[in-house]
Design a protein around this motif. Structure first.
Motif, mmCIF file in Angstrom:
data_model
loop_
_atom_site.group_PDB
_atom_site.id
_atom_site.type_symbol
_atom_site.label_atom_id
_atom_site.label_comp_id
_atom_site.label_asym_id
_atom_site.label_seq_id
_atom_site.Cartn_x
_atom_site.Cartn_y
_atom_site.Cartn_z
ATOM 1 N N PRO A 187 -17.708 -59.076 24.270
ATOM 2 C CA PRO A 187 -17.572 -59.307 25.720
ATOM 3 C C PRO A 187 -19.134 -59.921 26.260
ATOM 4 O O PRO A 187 -19.922 -59.457 25.805
ATOM 5 N N LYS A 188 -18.824 -60.658 27.098
ATOM 6 C CA LYS A 188 -19.911 -61.460 27.659
ATOM 7 C C LYS A 188 -20.697 -60.519 28.270
ATOM 8 O O LYS A 188 -22.144 -60.594 28.316
ATOM 9 N N GLY A 215 -27.728 -43.874 20.210
ATOM 10 C CA GLY A 215 -26.743 -44.429 20.748
ATOM 11 C C GLY A 215 -25.299 -44.160 20.567
ATOM 12 O O GLY A 215 -24.996 -43.453 19.561
ATOM 13 N N TYR A 216 -24.482 -44.417 21.296
ATOM 14 C CA TYR A 216 -23.151 -43.997 21.241
ATOM 15 C C TYR A 216 -22.145 -45.212 22.112
ATOM 16 O O TYR A 216 -22.524 -45.611 23.157
ATOM 17 N N THR A 217 -21.007 -45.431 21.625
ATOM 18 C CA THR A 217 -20.168 -46.548 21.965
ATOM 19 C C THR A 217 -18.873 -45.900 22.423
ATOM 20 O O THR A 217 -18.057 -45.316 21.605
ATOM 21 N N LYS A 218 -18.420 -45.991 23.670
ATOM 22 C CA LYS A 218 -17.012 -45.332 24.124
ATOM 23 C C LYS A 218 -16.151 -46.374 24.341
ATOM 24 O O LYS A 218 -16.517 -47.538 24.747
ATOM 25 N N ASN A 230 -6.425 -53.663 28.851
ATOM 26 C CA ASN A 230 -7.504 -53.060 29.506
ATOM 27 C C ASN A 230 -8.576 -52.214 28.450
ATOM 28 O O ASN A 230 -8.815 -51.266 28.808
ATOM 29 N N GLU A 231 -8.882 -52.978 27.753
ATOM 30 C CA GLU A 231 -9.886 -52.300 26.711
ATOM 31 C C GLU A 231 -11.261 -52.345 27.544
ATOM 32 O O GLU A 231 -11.727 -53.090 28.477
ATOM 33 N N ASN A 232 -11.908 -51.030 27.393
ATOM 34 C CA ASN A 232 -13.180 -50.832 28.424
ATOM 35 C C ASN A 232 -14.201 -50.378 27.176
ATOM 36 O O ASN A 232 -13.779 -49.498 26.323
ATOM 37 N N PHE A 233 -15.340 -50.940 27.176
ATOM 38 C CA PHE A 233 -16.342 -50.349 26.309
ATOM 39 C C PHE A 233 -17.604 -50.140 27.389
ATOM 40 O O PHE A 233 -17.793 -50.832 28.106
ATOM 41 N N THR A 234 -18.150 -49.014 26.913
ATOM 42 C CA THR A 234 -19.482 -48.481 27.689
ATOM 43 C C THR A 234 -20.170 -47.955 26.372
ATOM 44 O O THR A 234 -20.004 -47.230 25.416
ATOM 45 N N ILE A 235 -21.641 -48.613 26.299
ATOM 46 C CA ILE A 235 -22.770 -48.268 25.629
ATOM 47 C C ILE A 235 -23.776 -47.372 25.921
ATOM 48 O O ILE A 235 -24.208 -47.660 27.142
ATOM 49 N N LEU A 255 -22.083 -53.866 16.996
ATOM 50 C CA LEU A 255 -21.127 -53.898 15.994
ATOM 51 C C LEU A 255 -20.039 -52.833 15.845
ATOM 52 O O LEU A 255 -18.711 -53.328 15.191
ATOM 53 N N HIS A 256 -20.134 -51.858 16.561
ATOM 54 C CA HIS A 256 -19.173 -51.001 16.716
ATOM 55 C C HIS A 256 -17.962 -51.568 17.674
ATOM 56 O O HIS A 256 -16.696 -51.637 17.359
ATOM 57 N N VAL A 257 -18.384 -52.273 18.938
ATOM 58 C CA VAL A 257 -17.628 -53.171 19.584
ATOM 59 C C VAL A 257 -16.870 -54.202 18.828
ATOM 60 O O VAL A 257 -15.601 -54.444 19.060
ATOM 61 N N TYR A 258 -17.391 -54.749 18.202
ATOM 62 C CA TYR A 258 -16.876 -55.870 17.010
ATOM 63 C C TYR A 258 -15.757 -55.248 16.278
ATOM 64 O O TYR A 258 -14.694 -55.817 16.036
ATOM 65 N N LEU A 259 -16.120 -54.148 15.511
ATOM 66 C CA LEU A 259 -14.752 -53.389 14.973
ATOM 67 C C LEU A 259 -13.809 -53.099 15.903
ATOM 68 O O LEU A 259 -12.699 -53.186 15.423
ATOM 69 N N PHE A 260 -14.005 -52.532 17.054
ATOM 70 C CA PHE A 260 -12.889 -51.986 17.712
ATOM 71 C C PHE A 260 -12.047 -53.288 18.472
ATOM 72 O O PHE A 260 -10.888 -53.302 18.273
ATOM 73 N N LYS A 261 -13.013 -54.488 18.600
ATOM 74 C CA LYS A 261 -12.135 -55.633 19.555
ATOM 75 C C LYS A 261 -11.409 -56.308 18.300
ATOM 76 O O LYS A 261 -10.389 -57.024 18.620
ATOM 77 N N ASN A 262 -11.745 -55.995 17.213
ATOM 78 C CA ASN A 262 -10.876 -56.917 15.877
ATOM 79 C C ASN A 262 -10.231 -56.007 15.116
ATOM 80 O O ASN A 262 -9.754 -56.275 14.071
ATOM 81 N N ASP A 263 -10.045 -54.786 15.649
ATOM 82 C CA ASP A 263 -8.996 -53.882 14.945
ATOM 83 C C ASP A 263 -9.305 -53.717 13.520
ATOM 84 O O ASP A 263 -8.476 -53.560 12.805
#
Length: 333
Positions: A187-188, A215-218, A230-235, A255-263
């Motif tokens: 995400p930008k 750190g943690y990514t929700k 409606n994907e939402n990420f909060t770090i 990189l967690h976000v990358y894994l989530f975004k690309n399934d």
């Protein structure tokens, strides 16, 4: 590192003989001083089977302290082939503690920054969570206590990340750098929330308590017809981290976000190891800073099955294939 400073104490024994008694009873030869070569009359001193006038011995032969140059009588210390009065050795030769400036005798600690201090200071003073220095007036000029549980030294405080604009710029920079490695689709912009308390971070993440969690990514989303919407990420990241450490934690979470975004569903044991490659990238990019060196060393020594062993597995794969091929192969792990 705990070390021990021992001391070598040596006692001098002076043998004082009377020349006339000795010559009369033991020899008819004339006794001469081994230093000035003149005849000895009256009392004299022997050392290593050599005889000396008392004054010659005191002025030229008798052991002297290499610090104060005065005569040594009794016990003394020996270091690097030099002799010292016990007091001179303690006050001028022994290393001094960087906390209290007193001589170090017995066990001491030497930190990666070159500071040395008595072992007992460690039980009375905290370590900085960023650089691992002992927080004290003389080493770090003090520090800060955050939320009654976290300690940051004054040296690292200068680089602590708390400002929203700074965080936004760091995220933007990392997003560009990761994109150059082949990590697209991030995400930008993204909410990044700072947390003062480790306990609060544990509560949000629901990850079992670990001193290493920073750190943690929700990730939240909805599905319609099997499609994500409606994907939402909060770090969430601990506040007041040193900038290099903050960048490393943020890269890990991205990189967690990358894994989530690309399934991409890696084996559970390798997820954190892969994301730690983001932290390694940041530290490798800042090797001129001692903190990066220390953090990398810690990562390679970590015994945790995911953050340690999992990281070393993925790091080996990265060395073998490079970023481009590794990213293409991720789903096979």
């Amino acid at each position: 590192m705990v070390n021990d400073k021992g001391r070598i104490s040596i006692a001098i024994i002076l043998v004082i003989l009377f020349s006339n008694t000795f010559i009369t009873s033991a020899s008819s030869k004339i006794l001469k001083c081994n230093f000035c070569k003149n005849k000895i009359n009256g009392r004299y001193i022997t050392q290593d089977n050599n005889a000396y006038h008392e004054q010659c011995y005191k002025d030229h032969i008798q052991l002297r302290c290499d610090q104060c140059k005065n005569i040594i009588n009794g016990n003394y210390n020996l270091k690097d082939d030099k002799n010292y009065h016990e007091r001179c050795f303690k006050n001028f030769i022994l290393d001094k503690c960087d906390v209290c400036y007193k001589p170090i005798e017995g066990e001491f600690i030497k930190d990666p920054w070159g500071n040395i201090y008595h072992n007992y200071h460690r039980s009375k003073m905290p370590l900085c969570e960023s650089c691992n220095r002992l927080i004290s007036k003389n080493i770090t000029d003090g520090g800060y206590l955050i939320n009654k549980s976290r300690n940051i030294c004054n040296i690292c405080w200068e680089y602590a990340i708390n400002e929203k604009d700074k965080i936004k710029n760091i995220y933007s920079d990392l997003r560009k750098e990761l994109k150059e490695l082949g990590i697209y689709n991030l995400p930008k912009t993204m909410p990044i929330i700072l947390i003062d308390s480790k306990e609060e971070l544990f509560r949000i993440s629901k990850i079992p308590s670990s001193n290493g969690l920073q750190g943690y990514t929700k990730y939240a989303y909805q599905t319609i017809g099997g499609e994500k919407i409606n994907e939402n990420f909060t770090i969430f990241i601990l506040s007041n981290l040193h900038e290099i450490n903050f960048r490393a934690v943020l890269a890990h979470e991205m990189l967690h976000v990358y894994l989530f975004k690309n399934d991409i569903a890696l084996k559970e044991s390798l997820v954190e190891g892969f994301c730690n490659l983001g932290s390694k990238y940041v530290y490798d990019s800042n090797l001129e800073n001692k903190i990066s060196e220390l953090k990398l060393e810690s990562m390679y020594k970590n015994n945790h099955p995911e953050y340690g062993k999992g990281f070393r597995i993925m790091d080996s794969e990265l060395d073998r294939y490079g970023w481009s091929k590794l990213l293409k192969k991720l789903e096979s792990y």
